[in-house]
Design an enzyme around this catalytic site. Structure first.
Site, PDB file in Angstrom:
ATOM      1  N   CYS A  66      -3.385  -3.624   4.561  1.00  0.00           N
ATOM      2  CA  CYS A  66      -2.490  -4.626   5.170  1.00  0.00           C
ATOM      3  C   CYS A  66      -2.904  -6.057   4.845  1.00  0.00           C
ATOM      4  O   CYS A  66      -2.178  -7.003   5.166  1.00  0.00           O
ATOM      5  CB  CYS A  66      -2.463  -4.437   6.677  1.00  0.00           C
ATOM      6  N   HIS A  92      -2.128  -9.994  12.474  1.00  0.00           N
ATOM      7  CA  HIS A  92      -1.639  -8.740  11.898  1.00  0.00           C
ATOM      8  C   HIS A  92      -1.350  -7.808  13.079  1.00  0.00           C
ATOM      9  O   HIS A  92      -2.177  -7.696  13.986  1.00  0.00           O
ATOM     10  CB  HIS A  92      -2.692  -8.126  10.965  1.00  0.00           C
ATOM     11  N   ASN A 110       5.106  -1.423  12.416  1.00  0.00           N
ATOM     12  CA  ASN A 110       4.157  -1.945  11.441  1.00  0.00           C
ATOM     13  C   ASN A 110       4.806  -2.044  10.064  1.00  0.00           C
ATOM     14  O   ASN A 110       5.505  -1.117   9.633  1.00  0.00           O
ATOM     15  CB  ASN A 110       2.936  -1.009  11.371  1.00  0.00           C
ATOM     16  N   GLU A 148       0.853  -1.190   0.000  1.00  0.00           N
ATOM     17  CA  GLU A 148       0.000   0.000   0.000  1.00  0.00           C
ATOM     18  C   GLU A 148       0.890   1.243   0.000  1.00  0.00           C
ATOM     19  O   GLU A 148       0.418   2.336   0.297  1.00  0.00           O
ATOM     20  CB  GLU A 148      -0.971  -0.017   1.171  1.00  0.00           C
TER      21      GLU A 148
HETATM   22  N1  CAA Z   1       1.655   3.000  30.846  1.00  0.00           N
HETATM   23  C1  CAA Z   1       1.112   1.868  30.329  1.00  0.00           C
HETATM   24  N2  CAA Z   1       0.070   1.880  29.435  1.00  0.00           N
HETATM   25  C2  CAA Z   1      -0.403   3.083  29.062  1.00  0.00           C
HETATM   26  C3  CAA Z   1       0.111   4.283  29.567  1.00  0.00           C
HETATM   27  C4  CAA Z   1       1.183   4.216  30.506  1.00  0.00           C
HETATM   28  N3  CAA Z   1       1.734   5.310  31.022  1.00  0.00           N
HETATM   29  N4  CAA Z   1      -0.569   5.296  28.986  1.00  0.00           N
HETATM   30  C5  CAA Z   1      -1.500   4.755  28.162  1.00  0.00           C
HETATM   31  N5  CAA Z   1      -1.386   3.409  28.209  1.00  0.00           N
HETATM   32  C6  CAA Z   1      -2.164   2.428  27.451  1.00  0.00           C
HETATM   33  C7  CAA Z   1      -3.641   2.773  27.330  1.00  0.00           C
HETATM   34  O1  CAA Z   1      -4.364   2.409  28.487  1.00  0.00           O
HETATM   35  C8  CAA Z   1      -4.016   1.975  26.106  1.00  0.00           C
HETATM   36  O2  CAA Z   1      -4.175   0.618  26.464  1.00  0.00           O
HETATM   37  P1  CAA Z   1      -5.584  -0.121  26.174  1.00  0.00           P
HETATM   38  O3  CAA Z   1      -5.828   0.019  24.710  1.00  0.00           O
HETATM   39  O4  CAA Z   1      -5.339  -1.520  26.601  1.00  0.00           O
HETATM   40  O5  CAA Z   1      -6.602   0.620  26.969  1.00  0.00           O
HETATM   41  C9  CAA Z   1      -2.753   2.026  25.242  1.00  0.00           C
HETATM   42  O6  CAA Z   1      -1.698   2.439  26.104  1.00  0.00           O
HETATM   43  C10 CAA Z   1      -2.859   3.044  24.116  1.00  0.00           C
HETATM   44  O7  CAA Z   1      -3.286   4.229  24.639  1.00  0.00           O
HETATM   45  P2  CAA Z   1      -4.346   5.131  23.851  1.00  0.00           P
HETATM   46  O8  CAA Z   1      -5.490   4.290  23.393  1.00  0.00           O
HETATM   47  O9  CAA Z   1      -4.632   6.347  24.644  1.00  0.00           O
HETATM   48  O10 CAA Z   1      -3.410   5.500  22.609  1.00  0.00           O
HETATM   49  P3  CAA Z   1      -3.664   6.465  21.416  1.00  0.00           P
HETATM   50  O11 CAA Z   1      -5.095   6.784  21.260  1.00  0.00           O
HETATM   51  O12 CAA Z   1      -2.715   7.609  21.530  1.00  0.00           O
HETATM   52  O13 CAA Z   1      -3.156   5.578  20.197  1.00  0.00           O
HETATM   53  C11 CAA Z   1      -3.842   4.019  18.490  1.00  0.00           C
HETATM   54  C12 CAA Z   1      -3.531   4.211  19.974  1.00  0.00           C
HETATM   55  C13 CAA Z   1      -5.197   4.681  18.213  1.00  0.00           C
HETATM   56  C14 CAA Z   1      -3.916   2.566  18.162  1.00  0.00           C
HETATM   57  C15 CAA Z   1      -2.757   4.716  17.658  1.00  0.00           C
HETATM   58  O14 CAA Z   1      -1.517   4.104  17.863  1.00  0.00           O
HETATM   59  C16 CAA Z   1      -3.046   4.733  16.171  1.00  0.00           C
HETATM   60  O15 CAA Z   1      -3.774   5.577  15.681  1.00  0.00           O
HETATM   61  N6  CAA Z   1      -2.412   3.793  15.417  1.00  0.00           N
HETATM   62  C17 CAA Z   1      -2.572   3.731  13.964  1.00  0.00           C
HETATM   63  C18 CAA Z   1      -3.826   2.974  13.580  1.00  0.00           C
HETATM   64  C19 CAA Z   1      -3.769   1.514  13.946  1.00  0.00           C
HETATM   65  O16 CAA Z   1      -2.717   0.953  14.204  1.00  0.00           O
HETATM   66  N7  CAA Z   1      -4.953   0.875  13.974  1.00  0.00           N
HETATM   67  C20 CAA Z   1      -5.030  -0.545  14.254  1.00  0.00           C
HETATM   68  C21 CAA Z   1      -6.130  -1.240  13.505  1.00  0.00           C
HETATM   69  S1  CAA Z   1      -6.074  -0.862  11.767  1.00  0.00           S
HETATM   70  C22 CAA Z   1      -4.947  -1.965  11.102  1.00  0.00           C
HETATM   71  O17 CAA Z   1      -4.620  -2.936  11.714  1.00  0.00           O
HETATM   72  C23 CAA Z   1      -4.405  -1.675   9.782  1.00  0.00           C
HETATM   73  C24 CAA Z   1      -3.071  -1.074   9.967  1.00  0.00           C
HETATM   74  O18 CAA Z   1      -2.052  -1.783  10.018  1.00  0.00           O
HETATM   75  C25 CAA Z   1      -2.953   0.368  10.092  1.00  0.00           C
END
Ligand code: CAA
Length: 389
Positions: free
Chosen positions: A111, A233, A277, A79
């Site tokens: 992906c 994945h 990733n 992609e």
């Molecule tokens: N110590 C330990 N853990 C902590 C922490 C700390 N100090 N602070 C936060 N965390 C934990 C949170 O509790 C959370 O855990 P849970 O999900 O178990 O509750 C985790 O860390 C992540 O925290 P947030 O949810 O607040 O993180 P975020 O919103 O900033 O980002 C995300 C998470 C949305 C996945 C982001 O990384 C993102 O946008 N990633 C890109 C999109 C993606 O990967 N999507 C996945 C599905 S799509 C797919 O699979 C296709 C692809 O490859 C893209």
């Protein structure tokens, strides 16, 4: 007759950024990235590496081992396409010296592309078992600087030789899949970075896992316990644990204790924690990691895979590890590649991120960086020029 993966090799850039360094710059607790998201490092491709060189670098060891005879199909899943017309497969066809009697094409569905290409290749080999197919999957995962996706960037490529009577993994014919037209992650042609609705994409990943698993379970009659390990994945490795919890619930079985869950999931996550990733290559990078890092021999054991591509397509499938597989792995090469990478400072990471391949239509020459046997030497007359290192 078994059809499956005869040889599998993965490649990742020779540079990485430690996520603790990124966390400090972004004012985030490093545990959020290392524990909460489950990532330690992210691979950063220098200006002279792109999906073509990453994939060719992954494929060369496979071809040096198996030769090029009989390869009638080359599918390239990505992609991060470098051209709207010409398939990345054809650049690799040239670099790798493949025969002219080899069809070449590019496959895309986020992906999921690597799995789509693998299943198409397996179907072709099943129809013509005396022939082979080479499946390449390579991606550079980029999000905006400072975005929530930034710590889940990475890069990598996988090369899989698909044959009858494979030496590493025989694919089971039963699979389960699920598709829906959604906008959880996408990259318009005018952008180098993806748009993503992070929470929604994670929700859809975990939601579509269930119908894919249920269709697979119904087709195969297998239960979770029939799979020695699972490789998901992995946009970030924590999602494997979230997925497994969901699967156990959907299958109506109690989730094993922490130690047993880690035994099932961790081997497939070892490399991804350090590369980030690799989109279309990700689930089979997980397979490499699993084969290289499983705590006990896997001969004759069944593995389960879940592939998710935003947009979205999900598939659960499985395969049986072949007796004697260990003699056909590239474990030492994979480990040496990861151990000899160069760590970047934050400033170097940002400089590389902002450089990219110039979009001005001019001629450019790229300085050589560390990397595998092939590099992108420059652009001349609107054509990318690749060369052996
Ligand atoms: N110590 C330990 N853990 C902590 C922490 C700390 N100090 N602070 C936060 N965390 C934990 C949170 O509790 C959370 O855990 P849970 O999900 O178990 O509750 C985790 O860390 C992540 O925290 P947030 O949810 O607040 O993180 P975020 O919103 O900033 O980002 C995300 C998470 C949305 C996945 C982001 O990384 C993102 O946008 N990633 C890109 C999109 C993606 O990967 N999507 C996945 C599905 S799509 C797919 O699979 C296709 C692809 O490859 C893209």
């Amino acid at each position: 007759m078994n059809i499956g993966i005869d040889l599998i090799s993965f490649h990742t850039p020779a540079y990485y950024l430690d996520l603790r360094v990124l966390a400090e710059r972004r004012g985030v607790d490093p545990d959020k990235f290392v524990i909460g998201v489950g990532q330690e490092q992210m691979a950063i491709p220098p200006p002279d590496q792109d999906i073509v060189t990453l994939a060719a670098n992954a494929a060369l060891p496979v071809l040096e081992e198996a030769g090029r005879d009989g390869i009638e199909l080359l599918l390239f899943a990505t992609e991060s396409g470098i051209d709207q017309s010409k398939a990345a497969a054809l650049f690799c066809h040239g670099l790798l010296g493949l025969p002219p009697t080899c069809r070449c094409a590019e496959v895309k569905e986020a992906c999921y592309g690597g799995t789509a290409a693998l299943r198409m290749a397996a179907a072709m080999v099943a129809a013509r078992p005396h022939t082979k197919a080479l499946v390449l999957a390579a991606d550079v995962a980029r999000y905006d600087l400072g975005s929530s996706g930034e710590p889940t960037q990475g890069a990598g490529a996988v090369a899989m030789l698909v044959t009858a009577n494979p030496r590493v993994l025989a694919l089971d014919p039963e699979t389960g899949f699920h598709a829906e037209d959604i906008m959880d992650f996408w990259r318009p042609n005018y952008r180098a970075e993806a748009f993503v609705d992070g929470k929604y994409s994670t929700k859809m990943y975990l939601t579509t896992l269930i119908p894919a698993w249920q269709a697979y379970a119904a087709a195969s009659g297998r239960t979770l316990a029939d799979h020695a390990h699972l490789a998901f994945h992995m946009p970030f490795t924590k999602i494997a644990w979230k997925s497994y919890t969901r699967l156990c619930r959907a299958a109506g079985v109690p989730e094993p204790d922490e130690e047993e869950t880690a035994r099932i999931l961790r081997p497939a996550t070892v490399y991804n924690r350090r590369t980030g990733n690799s989109y279309s290559a990700c689930v089979h990078e997980g397979l490499c990691s699993l084969l290289d890092n499983a705590p006990a021999p896997l001969d004759g054991r069944r593995l389960g895979f879940f592939s998710y591509g935003s947009g979205c397509v999900a598939e659960f499938y499985s395969g049986v590890v072949q007796p004697g597989y260990r003699g056909h792995l590239f474990t030492d090469r994979h480990r040496a590649m990861l151990e000899t990478r160069t760590e970047l400072t934050y400033r170097q990471y940002e400089d590389i991120f902002n450089y990219g391949v110039p979009q001005d239509g001019g001629d450019h020459v790229f300085a050589p960086y560390r990397g595998g046997p092939f590099r992108l030497a420059g652009v001349k007359d609107h054509k990318r020029r690749y060369e052996p290192r």
